[in-house]
Design an enzyme around this catalytic site. Structure first.
Site, PDB file in Angstrom:
ATOM      1  N   LYS A 161       0.823  -1.220   0.000  1.00 10.74           N
ATOM      2  CA  LYS A 161       0.000   0.000   0.000  1.00 10.74           C
ATOM      3  C   LYS A 161       0.861   1.277   0.000  1.00 10.74           C
ATOM      4  CE  LYS A 161      -2.213  -1.951   3.464  1.00 10.74           C
ATOM      5  NZ  LYS A 161      -1.873  -3.362   3.237  1.00 10.74           N
ATOM      6  N   ILE A 162       1.863   1.322   0.889  1.00 12.35           N
ATOM      7  CA  ILE A 162       2.676   2.543   0.977  1.00 12.35           C
ATOM      8  C   ILE A 162       3.607   2.648  -0.236  1.00 12.35           C
ATOM      9  CG2 ILE A 162       4.397   3.770   2.358  1.00 12.35           C
ATOM     10  CD1 ILE A 162       3.091   2.432   4.859  1.00 12.35           C
TER      11      ILE A 162
ATOM     12  N   ASP B 228       9.755  -7.041  -4.769  1.00 10.23           N
ATOM     13  CA  ASP B 228       8.752  -7.565  -3.851  1.00 10.23           C
ATOM     14  C   ASP B 228       8.629  -9.052  -4.131  1.00 10.23           C
ATOM     15  OD1 ASP B 228       6.194  -8.114  -2.455  1.00 10.23           O
ATOM     16  OD2 ASP B 228       5.955  -5.944  -2.418  1.00 10.23           O
TER      17      ASP B 228
ATOM     18  N   CYS C  50       8.853  -2.537   2.968  1.00 15.07           N
ATOM     19  CA  CYS C  50       8.396  -3.896   3.260  1.00 15.07           C
ATOM     20  C   CYS C  50       8.314  -4.060   4.782  1.00 15.07           C
ATOM     21  CB  CYS C  50       9.317  -4.940   2.642  1.00 15.07           C
ATOM     22  SG  CYS C  50      11.011  -4.807   3.182  1.00 15.07           S
TER      23      CYS C  50
ATOM     24  N   THR D  35      11.233   4.479   5.906  1.00 16.78           N
ATOM     25  CA  THR D  35      10.089   4.866   6.760  1.00 16.78           C
ATOM     26  C   THR D  35       9.340   3.615   7.208  1.00 16.78           C
ATOM     27  OG1 THR D  35       8.679   5.089   4.823  1.00 16.78           O
ATOM     28  CG2 THR D  35       9.715   7.119   5.626  1.00 16.78           C
TER      29      THR D  35
ATOM     30  N   ARG E  46      10.635  -0.008   8.963  1.00 11.72           N
ATOM     31  CA  ARG E  46      11.046  -0.396  10.320  1.00 11.72           C
ATOM     32  C   ARG E  46      12.577  -0.316  10.380  1.00 11.72           C
ATOM     33  NH1 ARG E  46       6.733   0.678  11.587  1.00 11.72           N
ATOM     34  NH2 ARG E  46       5.118  -0.541  12.619  1.00 11.72           N
TER      35      ARG E  46
ATOM     36  N   ASP F 266      13.020   7.553   9.226  1.00 15.52           N
ATOM     37  CA  ASP F 266      11.976   7.899  10.202  1.00 15.52           C
ATOM     38  C   ASP F 266      11.930   6.836  11.288  1.00 15.52           C
ATOM     39  OD1 ASP F 266       9.680   9.491  11.049  1.00 15.52           O
ATOM     40  OD2 ASP F 266       8.468   7.750  10.491  1.00 15.52           O
TER      41      ASP F 266
ATOM     42  N   GLU G 218      15.056   2.226  18.266  1.00 18.22           N
ATOM     43  CA  GLU G 218      14.237   3.414  18.580  1.00 18.22           C
ATOM     44  C   GLU G 218      13.399   3.258  19.844  1.00 18.22           C
ATOM     45  OE1 GLU G 218      11.762   3.573  14.946  1.00 18.22           O
ATOM     46  OE2 GLU G 218      10.032   3.124  16.213  1.00 18.22           O
TER      47      GLU G 218
ATOM     48  N   HIS H 126       9.945   8.659  13.950  1.00 20.36           N
ATOM     49  CA  HIS H 126       8.760   7.830  13.676  1.00 20.36           C
ATOM     50  C   HIS H 126       7.481   8.677  13.633  1.00 20.36           C
ATOM     51  CE1 HIS H 126       7.568   3.353  13.779  1.00 20.36           C
ATOM     52  NE2 HIS H 126       6.652   4.041  13.117  1.00 20.36           N
TER      53      HIS H 126
HETATM   54  P1  NAI Z   1       1.827  -3.809   2.907  1.00 22.37           P
HETATM   55  O1  NAI Z   1       1.612  -5.106   3.600  1.00 22.37           O
HETATM   56  O2  NAI Z   1       0.732  -3.223   2.097  1.00 22.37           O
HETATM   57  O3  NAI Z   1       3.131  -3.909   1.973  1.00 22.37           O
HETATM   58  C1  NAI Z   1       4.303  -4.573   2.358  1.00 22.37           C
HETATM   59  C2  NAI Z   1       4.885  -5.196   1.086  1.00 22.37           C
HETATM   60  O4  NAI Z   1       6.133  -5.814   1.437  1.00 22.37           O
HETATM   61  C3  NAI Z   1       3.994  -6.283   0.474  1.00 22.37           C
HETATM   62  O5  NAI Z   1       3.747  -6.007  -0.899  1.00 22.37           O
HETATM   63  C4  NAI Z   1       4.827  -7.570   0.650  1.00 22.37           C
HETATM   64  O6  NAI Z   1       4.612  -8.505  -0.388  1.00 22.37           O
HETATM   65  C5  NAI Z   1       6.223  -6.992   0.661  1.00 22.37           C
HETATM   66  N1  NAI Z   1       7.199  -7.932   1.219  1.00 22.37           N
HETATM   67  C6  NAI Z   1       7.030  -8.837   2.210  1.00 22.37           C
HETATM   68  N2  NAI Z   1       8.154  -9.553   2.389  1.00 22.37           N
HETATM   69  C7  NAI Z   1       9.065  -9.076   1.505  1.00 22.37           C
HETATM   70  C8  NAI Z   1      10.410  -9.400   1.224  1.00 22.37           C
HETATM   71  N3  NAI Z   1      11.038 -10.375   1.883  1.00 22.37           N
HETATM   72  N4  NAI Z   1      11.019  -8.694   0.248  1.00 22.37           N
HETATM   73  C9  NAI Z   1      10.380  -7.712  -0.437  1.00 22.37           C
HETATM   74  N5  NAI Z   1       9.095  -7.363  -0.210  1.00 22.37           N
HETATM   75  C10 NAI Z   1       8.441  -8.043   0.745  1.00 22.37           C
HETATM   76  O7  NAI Z   1       2.302  -2.792   4.050  1.00 22.37           O
HETATM   77  P2  NAI Z   1       2.271  -1.204   4.028  1.00 22.37           P
HETATM   78  O8  NAI Z   1       0.981  -0.724   4.595  1.00 22.37           O
HETATM   79  O9  NAI Z   1       2.682  -0.719   2.694  1.00 22.37           O
HETATM   80  O10 NAI Z   1       3.386  -0.869   5.112  1.00 22.37           O
HETATM   81  C11 NAI Z   1       4.749  -1.199   4.907  1.00 22.37           C
HETATM   82  C12 NAI Z   1       5.499  -1.025   6.214  1.00 22.37           C
HETATM   83  O11 NAI Z   1       5.550   0.360   6.547  1.00 22.37           O
HETATM   84  C13 NAI Z   1       4.803  -1.671   7.437  1.00 22.37           C
HETATM   85  O12 NAI Z   1       5.164  -3.012   7.573  1.00 22.37           O
HETATM   86  C14 NAI Z   1       5.284  -0.834   8.578  1.00 22.37           C
HETATM   87  O13 NAI Z   1       6.410  -1.486   9.131  1.00 22.37           O
HETATM   88  C15 NAI Z   1       5.710   0.483   7.949  1.00 22.37           C
HETATM   89  N6  NAI Z   1       4.927   1.627   8.428  1.00 22.37           N
HETATM   90  C16 NAI Z   1       5.606   2.701   8.964  1.00 22.37           C
HETATM   91  C17 NAI Z   1       4.920   3.814   9.426  1.00 22.37           C
HETATM   92  C18 NAI Z   1       5.620   5.015   9.983  1.00 22.37           C
HETATM   93  O14 NAI Z   1       4.975   5.883  10.615  1.00 22.37           O
HETATM   94  N7  NAI Z   1       6.920   5.172   9.793  1.00 22.37           N
HETATM   95  C19 NAI Z   1       3.452   3.833   9.392  1.00 22.37           C
HETATM   96  C20 NAI Z   1       2.844   2.688   8.755  1.00 22.37           C
HETATM   97  C21 NAI Z   1       3.574   1.619   8.317  1.00 22.37           C
END
Ligand code: NAI
Length: 340
Positions: free
Chosen positions: A154-155, A174, A205, A232, A234, A259, A264, A296
């Site tokens: 999504k992001i 991905d 991811c 941004t 983890r 971020d 952290e 963060h």
């Molecule tokens: P999402 O689940 O929509 O996307 C994550 C993507 O990573 C998926 O397409 C998945 O297939 C891919 N992925 C999984 N394992 C992988 C690997 N080994 N190699 C490559 N790609 C892989 O998650 P979303 O919503 O896009 O969020 C991503 C991350 O952003 C979250 O897991 C969270 O840790 C972080 N986040 C950080 C925030 C902040 O304030 N800094 C706020 C919200 C999320």
């Protein structure tokens, strides 16, 4: 439902109280983070609401279960801080906010890119001190550059839309080729190719055992000379010591915008301005002119906080009614359906 809400700040309470006018849960706010020693304050609460740096490890979950907690309602998308196998054994339900505002995080990634590229952090200080010298502030155009997006969920997709608008070429890595990104002309490649081709690499991811220290001394050596790394997602996706070594020479890694930081939990979300910070690795990072760090806050927009509050309280209501939305449920990997 009576809910102990951990790691709350004034902005959390404001948006949760606003949303709770509709849901009418009994919210008990705690400023402290959740870990083994603080878990006992949730005794008598069937639901516990936690944030990104709360430690939901086996002993903490066991203490919560002993106190009667049956639901962990995460105010986050990421769930790397929860021992899901223990939660399953304890018959606890874990719910999250899967997509509260992918744009909020993607836009923050772009803010880090532009700050680093156009030296906004240096320019801001210079102008305040009456120094209008432009030496050392030369940036580069984003148009025509290659942006590598690691994790095109999504992001990552929201970022792809923005960078496409800047006129960038998109490459992605991905485990799954997202049609929304393919429609933006993203080329999917393996990680070494993405690192070699990209002027800017942005990590989106989840943190898992496979992605921990995805960026390390070996993978940094594959990065294009002069490239920029943005994280941004983890902190532990990057081996911070390896990044510092590379940033010191500027050979393969010329800029770092983060971020999130792997340690952290001991730093972020608290005012430590009058204490001596003991984390020397973090302190070294702050001395580098080619590094911009935020604590963060990528999620911290009014729109995202409203969505987080409404979805979290909705998750608690759904649990009460036994009608949990499957997208919001978090289960241990072995119990997860495979992605088609
Ligand atoms: P999402 O689940 O929509 O996307 C994550 C993507 O990573 C998926 O397409 C998945 O297939 C891919 N992925 C999984 N394992 C992988 C690997 N080994 N190699 C490559 N790609 C892989 O998650 P979303 O919503 O896009 O969020 C991503 C991350 O952003 C979250 O897991 C969270 O840790 C972080 N986040 C950080 C925030 C902040 O304030 N800094 C706020 C919200 C999320």
């Amino acid at each position: 439902m009576k809910t102990a809400v951990f790691s709350t700040r004034e902005y959390d309470r404001q948006f949760l109280d606003e949303a709770n006018r509709k849901f009418k849960h009994e919210l008990i706010y705690h400023a402290e983070s959740l870990h083994r020693a603080t878990a006992t304050v949730a005794a008598g609460c069937p639901a516990v609401c936690a944030f990104v740096d709360d430690q939901l490890d086996g002993p903490t979950l066991a203490a919560l279960a002993t106190g009667g907690t049956r639901l962990i309602a995460l105010r986050s998308a990421g769930f790397n801080n929860v021992d899901l196998a223990s939660a399953e054994k304890l018959k606890m339900t874990v719910m999250r906010v899967p997509a509260y505002s992918p744009e909020a995080v993607a836009e923050h990634a772009v803010a880090l890119m532009l700050a680093l590229n156009r030296n906004i952090h240096h320019a801001y200080n210079r102008v305040r001190e009456g120094n209008f010298d432009l030496s050392g502030l030369v940036g580069f155009n984003l148009a025509g550059k290659t942006v590598g997006i690691v994790g095109t969920g999504k992001i990552g997709t929201a970022l792809a839309h923005i960078m496409k608008g800047f006129g960038c070429r998109l490459v992605g890595y991905d485990t799954y080729n997202n049609p929304a990104c393919l429609a933006l002309d993203m080329k999917y490649v393996d990680l070494p190719s993405l690192l070699a081709e990209s002027d800017i690499v942005s990590l989106h991811c989840a943190l898992t055992p496979e992605t921990a220290h995805l960026i390390n001394c070996k993978t940094i050596a594959l990065m294009k000379r002069g490239s920029m790394l943005i994280n941004t997602a983890r902190g532990a996706l990057i081996d911070t010591l390896a990044a510092i070594d590379a940033l010191k020479t500027r050979d393969h890694l010329s800029y770092l915008g983060i971020d999130v930081y792997e340690e952290e939990g001991a730093l972020f979300f608290t005012d430590r301005s009058s204490t001596i910070i003991q984390d020397d690795v973090f302190e070294r990072l702050t001395t580098l002119p080619n590094v911009v760090i935020t604590g963060h806050q990528a999620f911290l927009t009014r729109e995202a906080l409203t969505h987080i509050a409404e979805t979290t309280l909705g998750n608690i209501s759904d649990f009460q009614l036994g009608q949990q939305k499957s997208d919001n449920l978090v289960t241990a990997p072995a119990s997860r359906p495979t992605k088609s």
